[in-house]
Design a protein around this motif. Structure first.
Motif, PDB file in Angstrom:
ATOM      1  N   ILE A 194      19.796  -5.507  61.173  1.00 53.30           N
ATOM      2  CA  ILE A 194      19.226  -4.505  61.743  1.00 53.30           C
ATOM      3  C   ILE A 194      17.770  -3.945  61.074  1.00 53.30           C
ATOM      4  N   GLY A 195      16.802  -3.775  61.930  1.00 47.98           N
ATOM      5  CA  GLY A 195      15.402  -3.005  61.495  1.00 47.98           C
ATOM      6  C   GLY A 195      15.244  -1.849  61.472  1.00 47.98           C
ATOM      7  N   PHE A 196      14.221  -1.294  61.284  1.00 49.39           N
ATOM      8  CA  PHE A 196      13.383   0.162  61.532  1.00 49.39           C
ATOM      9  C   PHE A 196      12.247   0.032  61.855  1.00 49.39           C
ATOM     10  N   ASP A 197      11.727   0.732  62.991  1.00 49.35           N
ATOM     11  CA  ASP A 197      10.388   0.884  63.617  1.00 49.35           C
ATOM     12  C   ASP A 197      10.414   0.743  64.991  1.00 49.35           C
TER      13      ASP A 197
ATOM     14  N   GLY B 193      17.432  -4.124  57.169  1.00 48.77           N
ATOM     15  CA  GLY B 193      15.833  -4.185  56.470  1.00 48.77           C
ATOM     16  C   GLY B 193      15.139  -2.883  56.876  1.00 48.77           C
ATOM     17  N   VAL B 194      14.827  -2.144  55.777  1.00 47.95           N
ATOM     18  CA  VAL B 194      14.129  -0.849  56.138  1.00 47.95           C
ATOM     19  C   VAL B 194      12.950  -0.806  56.891  1.00 47.95           C
ATOM     20  N   THR B 195      12.398  -2.105  57.308  1.00 45.35           N
ATOM     21  CA  THR B 195      11.296  -1.981  58.127  1.00 45.35           C
ATOM     22  C   THR B 195      11.608  -3.247  59.096  1.00 45.35           C
ATOM     23  N   ASP B 196      10.953  -3.243  60.348  1.00 45.07           N
ATOM     24  CA  ASP B 196      11.271  -4.345  61.204  1.00 45.07           C
ATOM     25  C   ASP B 196      10.795  -5.775  60.483  1.00 45.07           C
TER      26      ASP B 196
END
Length: 343
Positions: free
Chosen positions: A274-277, A246-249
């Motif tokens: 897996i997320g991002f932030d 996911g490109v954001t949490d």
């Protein structure tokens, strides 16, 4: 209850001094006789007087007011950005004016005009889909801009850019899912498809292609938890996909919780997420989301440096490094096979 604000003239009358004496008393470094200062302070305390900072701004070269602009303030990471940055502004003697564009998309020009009427020293555009027209309008009014995770349109003026290394983060997420043994993965964006989110997704896909791992792309809905829910329902309805980025949490949490609590899947045994932030919510014991961290403290420090720098300083471009934060939503990395040998 007082019917009006107490003015400096009210203080001057009670203290028996001039209006300018009151002004000097509350101006740092200004010369005023000790007895006069004492009389003014006593009168101010009796009346409950507070300095009108907006009025004082009119006589200063730069104001102490900073405009923060965002369109998705409920996002956990952006919320954490606002919390950290407003605290840092306060610690540095600066004030904040927040403009929420969530309900002003059809009246952006008027909304920003109201912000600029307060003569803000800088406009900070938080992460998210803030339109280019807003940037151009601010620049046309001579206001310095700080862009967070946003590309710079041409001919904007004095702008400081602060970006997380989104491509490096997307590649990190891909390598982590490969290490977890994933062989059929998906990447979840939103319809907003901002430059930062696209860079994360594109780098993720590029690494997977190098390893001949198929990637399904989901890019529907807004950048919200609910989009993660719909993505999980669409992607995981049938067996197959064993890893999701996911490109954001916020999106990743929607995916993960739906997989667990609605679809009855094990995270990470059935699917790694897996997320991002690295939003604070991702570290909650009920989530423990493995994610790519864009350091909030580094972002806040770089933003504050841009705000407090000289008004005519050259434009700057600051990259925030990213790192992998291991928690419990991705399968453990398998150790390499070894041949023990022997008879």
């Amino acid at each position: 209850m007082a019917e009006k604000f107490v003015s400096a003239s009210d203080v001057a009358r009670l203290a028996g001094v001039s209006r300018s004496a009151v002004s000097r008393t509350f101006t740092e470094g200004a010369s005023v006789a000790p007895k006069t200062r004492a009389r003014v302070m006593k009168a101010a305390e009796e009346l409950g007087y507070r300095v009108n900072l907006l009025a004082r701004t009119l006589h200063k070269e730069r104001s102490d007011l900073v405009g923060l602009v965002g369109a998705n303030l409920s996002n956990p990471y952006i919320s954490a950005q606002v919390d950290a940055l407003t605290a840092a502004l306060y610690d540095n003697g600066l004030q904040c004016m927040l403009l929420n564009l969530a309900r002003a998309q059809d009246d952006i020009e008027n909304a920003l005009a109201k912000l600029l009427e307060y003569r803000v020293r800088t406009v900070v555009l938080l992460s998210g889909a803030v339109p280019d027209t807003l940037m151009r309008l601010a620049a046309a009014n001579g206001t310095r801009l700080v862009l967070i995770n946003r590309p710079l349109p041409e001919n904007i003026g004095l702008v400081d850019q602060i970006e997380a290394d989104s491509a490096a983060g997307g590649a990190l997420a891909a390598r982590r899912l490969l290490a977890a043994g994933c062989t059929n993965v998906a990447v979840v964006l939103s319809e907003s498809r901002t430059s930062a989110k696209l860079a994360r997704a594109e780098a993720f896909i590029a690494v997977m292609e190098q390893h001949h791992v198929p990637v399904t792309q989901w890019s529907q809905g807004r950048n919200t938890y609910e989009t993660g829910i719909e993505a999980a329902r669409g992607l995981l309805a049938k067996p197959g996909i064993d890893g999701i980025f996911g490109v954001t949490d916020e999106i990743a949490l929607g995916v993960m919780n739906t997989a667990r609590h609605e679809l009855g899947l094990s995270v990470p045994n059935d699917v790694s997420v897996i997320g991002f932030d690295d939003a604070p919510i991702s570290d909650w014991s009920s989530h423990q989301l493995t994610t790519i961290r864009q350091s909030l403290s580094s972002l806040t420090s770089a933003t504050l440096k841009a705000i407090t720098g000289p008004a005519n300083a050259p434009c700057s471009h600051h990259f925030i490094p990213v790192s992998l934060v291991e928690r419990r939503s991705a399968r453990s990395v398998e150790p390499p096979n070894s041949d023990a040998g022997g008879a």
